[in-house]
Design a protein around this motif. Structure first.
Motif, short mmCIF file in Angstrom:
data_model
loop_
_atom_site.label_atom_id
_atom_site.label_comp_id
_atom_site.label_asym_id
_atom_site.label_seq_id
_atom_site.Cartn_x
_atom_site.Cartn_y
_atom_site.Cartn_z
N VAL A 147 -1.42 -0.78 -7.29
CA VAL A 147 -0.39 -0.97 -6.27
C VAL A 147 -0.57 0.14 -5.23
O VAL A 147 -0.55 1.33 -5.58
N ILE A 148 -0.72 -0.26 -3.99
CA ILE A 148 -0.94 0.70 -2.90
C ILE A 148 0.34 0.80 -2.09
O ILE A 148 0.71 -0.13 -1.37
N ASP A 149 1.02 1.94 -2.22
CA ASP A 149 2.25 2.18 -1.47
C ASP A 149 1.87 2.65 -0.07
O ASP A 149 1.44 3.78 0.14
N ASP A 150 2.06 1.75 0.89
CA ASP A 150 1.63 2.00 2.27
C ASP A 150 2.67 2.81 3.04
O ASP A 150 3.20 2.37 4.06
N GLY A 151 2.98 4.00 2.53
CA GLY A 151 3.91 4.88 3.23
C GLY A 151 5.33 4.36 3.27
O GLY A 151 6.00 4.47 4.31
N VAL A 191 -4.40 9.67 1.25
CA VAL A 191 -3.64 9.50 0.01
C VAL A 191 -2.82 10.75 -0.25
O VAL A 191 -3.34 11.87 -0.26
N ARG A 192 -1.52 10.54 -0.47
CA ARG A 192 -0.61 11.64 -0.78
C ARG A 192 -0.52 11.90 -2.27
O ARG A 192 -0.52 13.04 -2.72
N GLU A 193 -0.40 10.82 -3.06
CA GLU A 193 -0.27 10.94 -4.50
C GLU A 193 -1.00 9.80 -5.18
O GLU A 193 -1.23 8.74 -4.57
N THR A 194 -1.36 10.01 -6.44
CA THR A 194 -1.96 8.96 -7.25
C THR A 194 -1.12 8.74 -8.49
O THR A 194 -0.36 9.62 -8.92
#
Length: 321
Positions: A45-49, A307-310
């Protein structure tokens, strides 16, 4: 087909933006279906900001689903960047891309897998059968977008969606493309790999309404069309020729009126001509500006996303190139 046993059979890539209200219900449906598919899988899942609590919800759900991985962007980079990030991190022999709002029903995943597992297709695209849950504005925007894409690029994207399965060969091919400005739906069609289509009815959203405004859709359409076709530039040339022909006819008419002694002074025709050619010039400059902006973005060579977090175990996953 050669299968690498060190990686999962299937990866699911899910771009998400402000989906805090429905992401838990979506993941529950998705993992229930994947567990019944009898294949090794992972979910990205890619959280787009997102501005809401989407990332917090993902962190909570990861405790329930060990196959869940996630990336959180530093800001909103757009759906195309989110899909690209997911493709770069997905390790499956096949990758399914789908939305997190519930309109791409997880129950369709077994149908997407069948043509690929039988070797009949490298791409399995889910085609919208009906859009009864979309408003008239969304249907109208989609109709105009598809018509323009077909006329300007030759790509028939009527009722197409980003909901599709890609073989590992297709994924690697897409990742090898060097351009920064991307249009995932069009790129997969452009590759020409054997494609099977599965019809589906667009499901209601789990919560909320579409995050796409008319202005965002317009910018997306302009970016997609100019990224895949130079026809707008040719249209400027044809408009120029048409303008020259019109100017020549007006000149002949003016000379005839002068010779016949019937010329009448006035500003209406002059104003019309100035507005016509002035608008045409501005339109032409605008189209050229769009293409120059595309070149500017490509030349800068900035990363498509940050990327801010994984989330999840990413220790064995290579960094995106």
């Amino acid at each position: 087909m050669t299968i690498d046993l060190s990686r999962p059979k299937l990866s699911v890539v899910v771009p998400a933006f402000n989906e805090a209200g429905g992401i838990a219900a979506f993941l529950e449906q998705l993992f229930a279906v994947l567990s019944d598919c009898c294949v090794d899988f992972e979910v990205w899942v890619i959280d787009d900001g997102s501005y809401d609590a989407t990332w917090v919800r993902l962190c909570t759900e990861q405790l329930r689903y060990p196959q869940l991985h996630g990336l959180r962007f530093t800001r909103n980079f757009g759906k195309e960047a989110a899909i690209l990030a997911g493709l770069r991190h997905a390790r499956g022999d096949a990758v399914i891309v789908m939305d997190a709002d519930g309109q791409h029903p997880p129950g369709l995943l077994p149908d997407l897998l069948k043509p690929w597992q039988s070797g009949c297709a490298k791409i399995v695209a889910a085609k919208k059968k009906r859009r009864k849950n979309d408003g008239w504005r969304a249907r109208f925007n989609a109709h105009i977008f598809n018509k323009l894409m077909k006329s300007l690029t030759g790509l028939d994207l009527a009722d197409a969606s980003d909901f599709r399965l890609l073989d590992r060969l297709v994924v690697d091919t897409l990742l090898a493309f060097p351009e920064k400005v991307r249009f995932f739906r069009g790129m997969t069609v452009w590759t020409g790999f054997v494609t099977a289509q599965i019809d589906f009815e667009v499901a209601p959203r789990l919560v909320g309404e579409s995050q796409w405004s008319t202005a965002q859709l317009t910018r997306f359409a302009i970016s997609a069309m100019t990224a895949y076709s130079a026809k707008p530039l040719g249209m400027i040339f044809r408009f120029g020729l048409l303008g020259m022909l019109a100017a020549g006819l007006l000149l002949l008419q003016a000379l005839y009126s002068w010779l016949a002694g019937t010329a009448i002074s006035g500003w209406t025709s002059l104003t019309f001509i100035l507005l016509l050619f002035g608008s045409a010039n501005m339109l032409g400059i605008g189209v050229l500006g769009i293409y120059l902006a595309q070149l500017f973005d490509e030349i800068k060579r900035r990363p498509e996303f940050l990327v801010r977090e994984t989330l999840g175990d990413v220790s064995n996953i290579a960094e995106p190139h």
